[in-house]
Design a protein around this motif. Sequence first.
Motif, mmCIF file in Angstrom:
data_model
loop_
_atom_site.group_PDB
_atom_site.id
_atom_site.type_symbol
_atom_site.label_atom_id
_atom_site.label_comp_id
_atom_site.label_asym_id
_atom_site.label_seq_id
_atom_site.Cartn_x
_atom_site.Cartn_y
_atom_site.Cartn_z
ATOM 1 N N UNK A 219 35.216 27.660 43.925
ATOM 2 C CA UNK A 219 34.980 28.980 44.511
ATOM 3 C C UNK A 219 35.067 30.063 43.433
ATOM 4 N N UNK A 220 36.030 29.925 42.552
ATOM 5 C CA UNK A 220 36.189 30.891 41.462
ATOM 6 C C UNK A 220 34.932 30.930 40.590
ATOM 7 N N UNK A 221 34.439 29.760 40.210
ATOM 8 C CA UNK A 221 33.254 29.706 39.354
ATOM 9 C C UNK A 221 31.997 30.173 40.088
ATOM 10 N N UNK A 222 31.840 29.763 41.348
ATOM 11 C CA UNK A 222 30.626 30.094 42.111
ATOM 12 C C UNK A 222 30.504 31.590 42.377
ATOM 13 N N UNK A 223 31.635 32.293 42.431
ATOM 14 C CA UNK A 223 31.603 33.715 42.789
ATOM 15 C C UNK A 223 31.944 34.612 41.608
ATOM 16 N N UNK A 224 31.780 34.101 40.395
ATOM 17 C CA UNK A 224 31.985 34.929 39.207
ATOM 18 C C UNK A 224 33.409 35.402 39.049
ATOM 19 N N UNK A 225 34.352 34.472 39.073
ATOM 20 C CA UNK A 225 35.764 34.840 39.009
ATOM 21 C C UNK A 225 36.145 35.710 37.827
ATOM 22 N N UNK A 226 35.410 35.593 36.724
ATOM 23 C CA UNK A 226 35.712 36.424 35.553
ATOM 24 C C UNK A 226 35.569 37.905 35.861
ATOM 25 N N UNK A 227 34.726 38.237 36.850
ATOM 26 C CA UNK A 227 34.464 39.641 37.176
ATOM 27 C C UNK A 227 35.210 40.096 38.426
ATOM 28 N N UNK A 228 36.067 39.267 38.977
ATOM 29 C CA UNK A 228 36.864 39.700 40.131
ATOM 30 C C UNK A 228 37.712 40.907 39.739
ATOM 31 N N UNK A 229 37.954 41.766 40.725
ATOM 32 C CA UNK A 229 38.825 42.906 40.453
ATOM 33 C C UNK A 229 40.238 42.429 40.111
ATOM 34 N N UNK A 230 40.698 41.425 40.840
ATOM 35 C CA UNK A 230 42.007 40.827 40.586
ATOM 36 C C UNK A 230 41.859 39.304 40.625
#
Length: 399
Positions: A219-230
């Motif tokens: 889920x982190x990789x599929x939704x661009x975890x690097x750009x999450x606000x937190x």
Amino acid sequence: RQGADSIRNPDRTNSPPRTSNPSGPSVHEPPARSNTITADVQAMSPYINDNDEIIIPEATAVNPEDIPSATVVRPEKYSLTIAGRKLQFRFLALGAIIILGATTILAVTLTKKRMDPGPDSAYMDGILAYSPSGTPSHSPFPTSDPSTVPSNSPSSAIQAELVGIISEYSGGENVSSSFSDVQQRAALNWLVDDQSAWREEKEALPNAEIAERYALALLYYETGGEAWFKPFEFLTKEHVCKWRGILFRTVRKGVTSCTNGSSGRVKSLMLADNNLRGTLPAEIGLLQELTELDFEVNDMQGNVPSTLGSLTNITHLKLNGNDFSGPIGSVAGLSNLKYLDLSSNDMTGSLIDTGNLTKLESFKVNGNKLSGTVPKAFSNMPLLGMFPCKYENTLPFIL
């Protein structure tokens, strides 16, 4: 003449004259103090005449203005003459530093080019490199012919074990265990490294929790975890039940609840308004104990995966404020669902048959492109208190 003799014979010494003393023995008188000038005869010869007399030239008055002024010349410090030109060492040192710096930069650049793998390298085969800090970086070169397991993952028994666990819990329905997708392979690659380190320090996790760990990593990789606000501790070495955080002192985000407190299976996943961009992976169905799922107000796209319908324990589902498309039929089997919000998306098709949603209390689907008739099952839902929709006519209607 005596002076001339002295000059002619510089080695000759002047002895004091003897005097006779009639009344006693003769004694030498102390020598008289005199200044004797010695000079080289040849150098002085021009100034001695034929009578051996020293001739002192007359002084000639010279006009001071005729005397050329002297210029004080200060020697250049640390200078070097090259091809007839004097160069100061400070300029030579500066030039040497510039040349050395340029050489160093060129050497570093060439070294990086040799070490940086090209598109044909196995590193660029669509695999995401995972760093120990937990910050992933995606490769821009997905493979066109993926293998069963990540090509750059460690070839070890633990990798084969993890692949078997994920395949077992996926149930084979719309959850791929071939890892053909770049993000799937990235998540598995991370999980192999993660579990290798985990088992060196802690007891091995139950298989179900390993599967959930993989699902959340994906889920982190599929939704661009690097750009999450937190990031909420995602992809750290902690148990997934500690992948959470608190905003504004009261708002809990991330994995906010588990079956055994700080361990066990995931019960609540809250990532509303956290800049999730991408698709909701089918592996969300691996979170079988999930009761709350909140992804509202993000930028998620694509269809809602059918595996979401296998989460029969879920009671609250909020996917509103995204760009989901396709039908909403995947939620029809959520028999314990009480609160459903799919509003403000781009979903199409007709309303779902709500015959199994007997516990539904709130149903929001406005702001989509749904059309058709209202199923009769809605009249048999006494708990339903919120059903916002926009009617053009009584029937058919558009939500």
